[in-house]
Design a protein around this motif. Sequence first.
Motif, PDB file in Angstrom:
ATOM      1  N   GLY A 299       0.712  -1.287   0.207  1.00 22.93           N
ATOM      2  CA  GLY A 299      -0.006  -0.100  -0.092  1.00 22.93           C
ATOM      3  C   GLY A 299       0.796   1.110   0.016  1.00 22.93           C
ATOM      4  N   LYS A 300       2.306   1.168   0.345  1.00 23.93           N
ATOM      5  CA  LYS A 300       3.668   2.569  -0.066  1.00 23.93           C
ATOM      6  C   LYS A 300       4.161   2.523  -1.069  1.00 23.93           C
ATOM      7  CE  LYS A 300       3.224   2.913   4.608  1.00 23.93           C
ATOM      8  NZ  LYS A 300       4.010   3.292   6.483  1.00 23.93           N
ATOM      9  N   ARG A 301       3.460   2.990  -2.561  1.00 23.72           N
ATOM     10  CA  ARG A 301       3.955   2.165  -3.254  1.00 23.72           C
ATOM     11  C   ARG A 301       4.667   4.428  -3.820  1.00 23.72           C
ATOM     12  NH1 ARG A 301       1.142   0.391  -9.323  1.00 23.72           N
ATOM     13  NH2 ARG A 301       1.050  -1.103  -7.179  1.00 23.72           N
ATOM     14  N   ILE A 302       6.266   4.181  -3.985  1.00 27.60           N
ATOM     15  CA  ILE A 302       6.277   5.086  -4.657  1.00 27.60           C
ATOM     16  C   ILE A 302       7.000   5.035  -5.622  1.00 27.60           C
ATOM     17  CG2 ILE A 302       9.392   6.384  -3.584  1.00 27.60           C
ATOM     18  CD1 ILE A 302       9.258   4.347  -1.662  1.00 27.60           C
ATOM     19  N   THR A 303       6.479   6.537  -6.684  1.00 22.40           N
ATOM     20  CA  THR A 303       6.674   6.947  -8.049  1.00 22.40           C
ATOM     21  C   THR A 303       7.409   7.613  -8.115  1.00 22.40           C
ATOM     22  OG1 THR A 303       4.728   8.050  -7.762  1.00 22.40           O
ATOM     23  CG2 THR A 303       4.382   5.843  -8.239  1.00 22.40           C
ATOM     24  N   ALA A 304       8.112   8.086  -9.098  1.00 23.52           N
ATOM     25  CA  ALA A 304       9.315   9.618  -9.683  1.00 23.52           C
ATOM     26  C   ALA A 304       8.366  10.060 -10.830  1.00 23.52           C
ATOM     27  CB  ALA A 304      10.143   8.532 -10.113  1.00 23.52           C
ATOM     28  N   ASP A 305       8.665  10.969 -11.533  1.00 27.44           N
ATOM     29  CA  ASP A 305       8.364  11.828 -12.421  1.00 27.44           C
ATOM     30  C   ASP A 305       8.877  11.139 -13.403  1.00 27.44           C
ATOM     31  OD1 ASP A 305       8.278  14.445 -13.539  1.00 27.44           O
ATOM     32  OD2 ASP A 305       9.271  13.672 -14.429  1.00 27.44           O
ATOM     33  N   ARG A 306       7.553  10.991 -14.128  1.00 31.73           N
ATOM     34  CA  ARG A 306       8.159  10.220 -16.053  1.00 31.73           C
ATOM     35  C   ARG A 306       9.780  10.417 -16.724  1.00 31.73           C
ATOM     36  NH1 ARG A 306       7.155  11.474 -21.280  1.00 31.73           N
ATOM     37  NH2 ARG A 306       6.678   9.413 -21.196  1.00 31.73           N
TER      38      ARG A 306
END
Length: 345
Positions: free
Chosen positions: A140-147
């Motif tokens: 439930g703790k997904r870390i994303t980044a700028d594309r």
Amino acid sequence: MRRIISFILLGLGVFAVALGLLLRFYAYPQLAKIPLDNESTSVSEGDGITALIIRTEDGAPVPEIRQNLSLTSTTYVTGDLTQPEVEEDGDVAVYVEATRTTDDATGIVVDASVRSLCIDRHSNEAVAPCEGQFIEEEQGKRITADRNTVQQPGLSFKFPFGTEKRDYKFYDLSVREPVDARFDGEETIQGVNTYRYVMAVPPTKIADREVPGSLVDQEDEPSVDAEVYYQVKRTVWVEPETGIVVVGQQEGKQELLTEGQDPGEGTIVFQGTLRFNETTINDNVTKAQDNMSKLSLLTSWPVAMWVAGAILTVVGVLMLIAGYRRGGRHGFDPPLRRQPAGAAR
């Protein structure tokens, strides 16, 4: 006849050289790519391991450090064809990796993670833009980044085609940065020549945690702030033509450090070695051998064609030169001249 044979040899020589160039510099880049629809599983196992187990008691999670465990870590890697970066003849693939480590005796999950990233199909390095990249080590703790940012730089999953005897950068999920994969020699595994690479991460802080005091020998405290330190020595054996990791082994350690403690003085929550099991190694050897045979058409054959083409060309030129010299020394028969009708003979 000699001149005809000479020109035939010259033609064959030029054709062989041109075909070799076509295979090596056009066909090879087109075919030496990782698949878009990849689907693979690797399993690592280890015994005598110390690990933090979260068991359930009366419906509540209870952390407990156990020793002498047998663990199995399973990693699934699949290609995600739904992402916008994926094109049928493109140079970018999107892979999703899911890893789960469980205690063999109880089936309790010790560790789990999921991540997704875009990778170059030739070099196998992470690239951007990448719309759906993410890391999830806690459910439930997904870390994303700028594309437009490479979230997981360096190599992942495998090494590039034509792996060289040099150091590479390989992404480490725990420290969230690429580490040096240092070339450490050659070794034959089940008849397959491999290059050995070693990745070493010294004790490094990777997180802050609030943990029960009982877990770090502070029974009077309901909770304690602690730092998580991680270190590892990871060794991989890579088949160089294909870049496939035939064998992988990881000797890792994690500990909780409370105030005033230095690395090596804390509470160990993981320590042990995990290594590919025999089934995974056998499958990787088979996969490497199959891909090597396919790539040999595009790597060894061009060299043979260049050599053969050069020989044919040289022989053809020498035959032409020999023919001209013979003609100049002994004289070629002059062409017949037609005389007008009625001319004196």
